[in-house]
Design an enzyme around this catalytic site. Structure first.
Site, PDB file in Angstrom:
ATOM      1  N   GLU A   1       8.369  10.559   9.668  1.00 62.36           N
ATOM      2  CA  GLU A   1       7.146  11.379   9.678  1.00 62.36           C
ATOM      3  C   GLU A   1       5.879  10.537   9.462  1.00 62.36           C
ATOM      4  OE1 GLU A   1       6.922  15.057  10.164  1.00 62.36           O
ATOM      5  OE2 GLU A   1       5.039  14.058  10.643  1.00 62.36           O
TER       6      GLU A   1
ATOM      7  N   GLY B   1      -3.845   5.128   4.899  1.00 59.15           N
ATOM      8  CA  GLY B   1      -4.150   4.985   3.474  1.00 59.15           C
ATOM      9  C   GLY B   1      -2.947   5.399   2.633  1.00 59.15           C
TER      10      GLY B   1
ATOM     11  N   GLU C   1      -3.547  -2.602   9.492  1.00 62.88           N
ATOM     12  CA  GLU C   1      -2.259  -3.285   9.537  1.00 62.88           C
ATOM     13  C   GLU C   1      -2.424  -4.709   9.017  1.00 62.88           C
ATOM     14  OE1 GLU C   1       0.654  -1.662  10.583  1.00 62.88           O
ATOM     15  OE2 GLU C   1      -0.789  -0.054  10.412  1.00 62.88           O
TER      16      GLU C   1
ATOM     17  N   GLY D   1      -0.493   9.453   9.876  1.00 57.98           N
ATOM     18  CA  GLY D   1      -0.535   9.460   8.406  1.00 57.98           C
ATOM     19  C   GLY D   1      -0.013  10.738   7.799  1.00 57.98           C
TER      20      GLY D   1
ATOM     21  N   ARG E   1       8.480  -9.289  -1.324  1.00 58.30           N
ATOM     22  CA  ARG E   1       8.549 -10.694  -0.922  1.00 58.30           C
ATOM     23  C   ARG E   1       8.253 -11.585  -2.115  1.00 58.30           C
ATOM     24  NH1 ARG E   1       5.204 -11.137   4.184  1.00 58.30           N
ATOM     25  NH2 ARG E   1       3.878 -10.010   2.737  1.00 58.30           N
TER      26      ARG E   1
ATOM     27  N   VAL F   1       3.374   8.361  12.477  1.00 55.28           N
ATOM     28  CA  VAL F   1       2.283   8.803  13.361  1.00 55.28           C
ATOM     29  C   VAL F   1       1.323   9.711  12.591  1.00 55.28           C
ATOM     30  CG1 VAL F   1       1.666   9.963  15.522  1.00 55.28           C
ATOM     31  CG2 VAL F   1       3.859   8.774  15.344  1.00 55.28           C
TER      32      VAL F   1
ATOM     33  N   THR G   1       0.836  -1.208   0.000  1.00 52.22           N
ATOM     34  CA  THR G   1       0.000   0.000   0.000  1.00 52.22           C
ATOM     35  C   THR G   1       0.872   1.259   0.000  1.00 52.22           C
ATOM     36  OG1 THR G   1      -1.709  -1.183   1.223  1.00 52.22           O
ATOM     37  CG2 THR G   1      -1.823   1.217   1.273  1.00 52.22           C
ATOM     38  N   VAL G   2       1.803   1.349   0.949  1.00 54.65           N
ATOM     39  CA  VAL G   2       2.581   2.578   1.103  1.00 54.65           C
ATOM     40  C   VAL G   2       3.657   2.684   0.013  1.00 54.65           C
ATOM     41  CG1 VAL G   2       4.002   3.945   2.676  1.00 54.65           C
ATOM     42  CG2 VAL G   2       2.158   2.535   3.599  1.00 54.65           C
TER      43      VAL G   2
ATOM     44  N   LYS H   1       2.118   4.624  18.426  1.00 51.41           N
ATOM     45  CA  LYS H   1       2.210   6.031  18.011  1.00 51.41           C
ATOM     46  C   LYS H   1       2.287   6.948  19.231  1.00 51.41           C
ATOM     47  CE  LYS H   1      -0.281   5.024  13.742  1.00 51.41           C
ATOM     48  NZ  LYS H   1      -1.615   4.835  13.170  1.00 51.41           N
TER      49      LYS H   1
END
Ligand code: NAP
Ligand code: HSE
Length: 440
Positions: free
Chosen positions: A132, A307, A193, A137, A48, A135, A16-17, A208
């Site tokens: 950054e 997100g 998660e 988003g 992976r 915590v 996702t990120v 966080k």
């Protein structure tokens, strides 16, 4: 290291990120390059399973399954750890730092568990660790605390730090939607998660909170030292009861420091908030952080807390800081919390020192004298009742009893609940929620 003409990035993780960073870095690259005076290139990407279907196709020619090789690659200046977990992620992070690289991370669990080791390694080897995205988003709360608010001490920081839980609570409250289907939707949207228990049991918010407490107070507080409660016991009835009392329900992280006694308290739990407060009205995947500084007063930050896009925005801000550091030799990260004088004499308060008002929901047999028996247990523990609501239970022999208390101590409240649960007329486990009379 001489000033590079091209800054090479290694992405460890293309989920996702990682995909968000790839996509938005492509969009922002030209502007960033012209501001930095150097080129930016994603040099290698570790995943992976290279054959997995993805929304963003893996760019050919730079893929590996060996994240440690990316961390050690001498051509790479910035390693973005976007895999998650605390085992390989730790090895990748430490390896890159030992090679003097800059590591950018969104991994709050890793920072909470191994932050002290990571920052010490960065210092020892002349590397840097930027976080950054870990915590809240897309909200630049790390920069706010360590740069914008550097003149302050922080008697109170609280807020909504988990987008998944806020999304679930909002859907349950506004749409009366069942918990399980909303959780599935949060997963599909890329908020949750890999282990969703981290979200719904409160651990992600605790990770966080630990990072914010360290930034604000220079002390690592681990989740096992905090009260951590998630959202799994909240039912639609709790939203209705809270609304009758003039409150909404949010999963909050609360970090307080008594500037006189120097006691620090860090906790995560569902909280009743006055329905007119700004934070009570922050809905969906949005996070909100209220920071009260002794110089500035209260400041409030709101934005998407999870997100792909919001998180990529925060990661790219760190990439830009890292690139500025490489090209110009300086960066704002230098005012990080590790430079705070050790602890400033700050002590961690035991959880029993929490003092607040409480909401208690009991399922009881609908019989004469039940309320009197519950009230008598509360009186024995010196808990003063502020209000009582009785509503029909699921069958006609049971009732739901909702009590709120005046300000009480957590220790007395826990003892009360143990004794109340033992009453023959009380069915099942009592539900206890804290009331936060915060008005931001
Ligand atoms: P994700 O979608 O599960 O992606 C994880 C990526 O890491 C995948 O590309 C996966 O490869 C790769 N990976 C996992 N194990 C690996 C290994 N042993 N070797 C190489 N690559 C490996 O997770 P995510 O949601 O992007 O989250 C990444 C990190 O960001 C986590 O620390 C998370 O807590 C944090 N974060 C997430 C969000 C969010 O909204 N999602 C927000 C803030 C922070 P495959 O694709 O081949 O499986
Ligand atoms: N699972 C996390 C959340 C991702 O829902 O807030 C953002 O850190």
């Amino acid at each position: 290291m001489s000033t590079p003409n091209v800054i090479r990035i290694g992405l460890c993780g293309f989920g996702t990120v990682g995909q968000g960073v790839w996509k938005h870095l492509a969009g922002a690259r030209r502007a960033l390059e012209s501001r930095l005076g150097a080129g930016i290139e994603v040099h290698r990407i570790a995943v992976r399973n290279p054959r997995k279907a993805r929304a963003v196709r893996l760019p050919a020619g730079r893929i590996t399954t060996d994240a440690l090789a990316v961390a050690a690659d001498p051509k790479i200046h910035i390693v973005c750890e976007l895999m998650g977990g605390t085992s390989l992620a730790r090895e990748v992070t430490l390896t890159a730092l030992r090679h003097g690289k800059i590591v950018v991370s969104a991994n709050k669990a890793l920072i909470c568990d191994h932050g002290a080791e990571i920052f010490a390694t960065a210092r020892r080897h002349g590397g840097h660790f930027l976080f950054e995205a870990s915590v809240a988003g897309g909200i630049p709360i790390i920069k706010a605390l360590r740069e914008g608010l550097v003149a302050n001490r922080f008697p109170r920081i609280y807020g909504i730090l988990n987008g998944t839980c806020n999304y679930i609570l909002t859907q349950m409250e506004e749409q009366d939607a069942p918990y399980a289907s909303v959780l599935d939707e949060a997963k599909r949207l890329g908020y949750a998660e890999a282990d969703e228990a981290l979200d719904v049991e409160g651990w992600d918010a605790a990770h966080k909170a630990s990072i914010l407490a360290w930034l604000a107070h220079g002390v690592w507080v681990k989740p096992r030292q905090m009260v951590v409660e998630g959202i799994t016991r909240i039912t639609p009835a709790d939203f209705k009861n809270a609304a009758m009392l003039g409150y909404g329900i949010k999963l909050l992280a609360v970090i307080t420091r008594d500037l006189d006694s120097n006691e620090l308290s860090v906790r995560v739990h569902p909280t009743l908030l006055p329905e007119g407060s700004v934070v009570a009205n922050v809905s969906g995947v949005f996070n909100a952080v209220s920071v009260t500084g002794d110089v500035v007063g209260t400041t409030l930050y709101i934005g998407r807390g999870a997100g792909q896009d919001a998180t990529a925005s925060a990661v790219i801000s760190d990439i830009a800081d890292a690139a500025a550091l490489l090209v110009h030799g300086k960066g704002s990260h230098l005012t990080a919390a590790e430079t705070l004088p050790a602890r400033n004499g700050c002590r961690l308060a035991p959880p029993e020192h929490i003092k607040c008002r409480y909401y208690v929901r009991l399922t009881v047999k609908d019989q004469p004298g039940v309320l009197a028996r519950v009230a008598s247990v509360m009186a024995r523990h010196h808990i003063s009742i502020a209000s009582v609501i009785q509503t029909p239970g699921e069958d006609d022999r049971a009732a739901s009893l909702v009590l709120t208390t005046h300000e009480s101590h957590e220790r007395a409240m826990n003892a009360t609940l143990r004794d109340v649960a033992r009453l023959a007329s009380v069915i099942g486990e009592p539900v206890l929620l804290r009331i936060g009379d915060f008005n931001d």
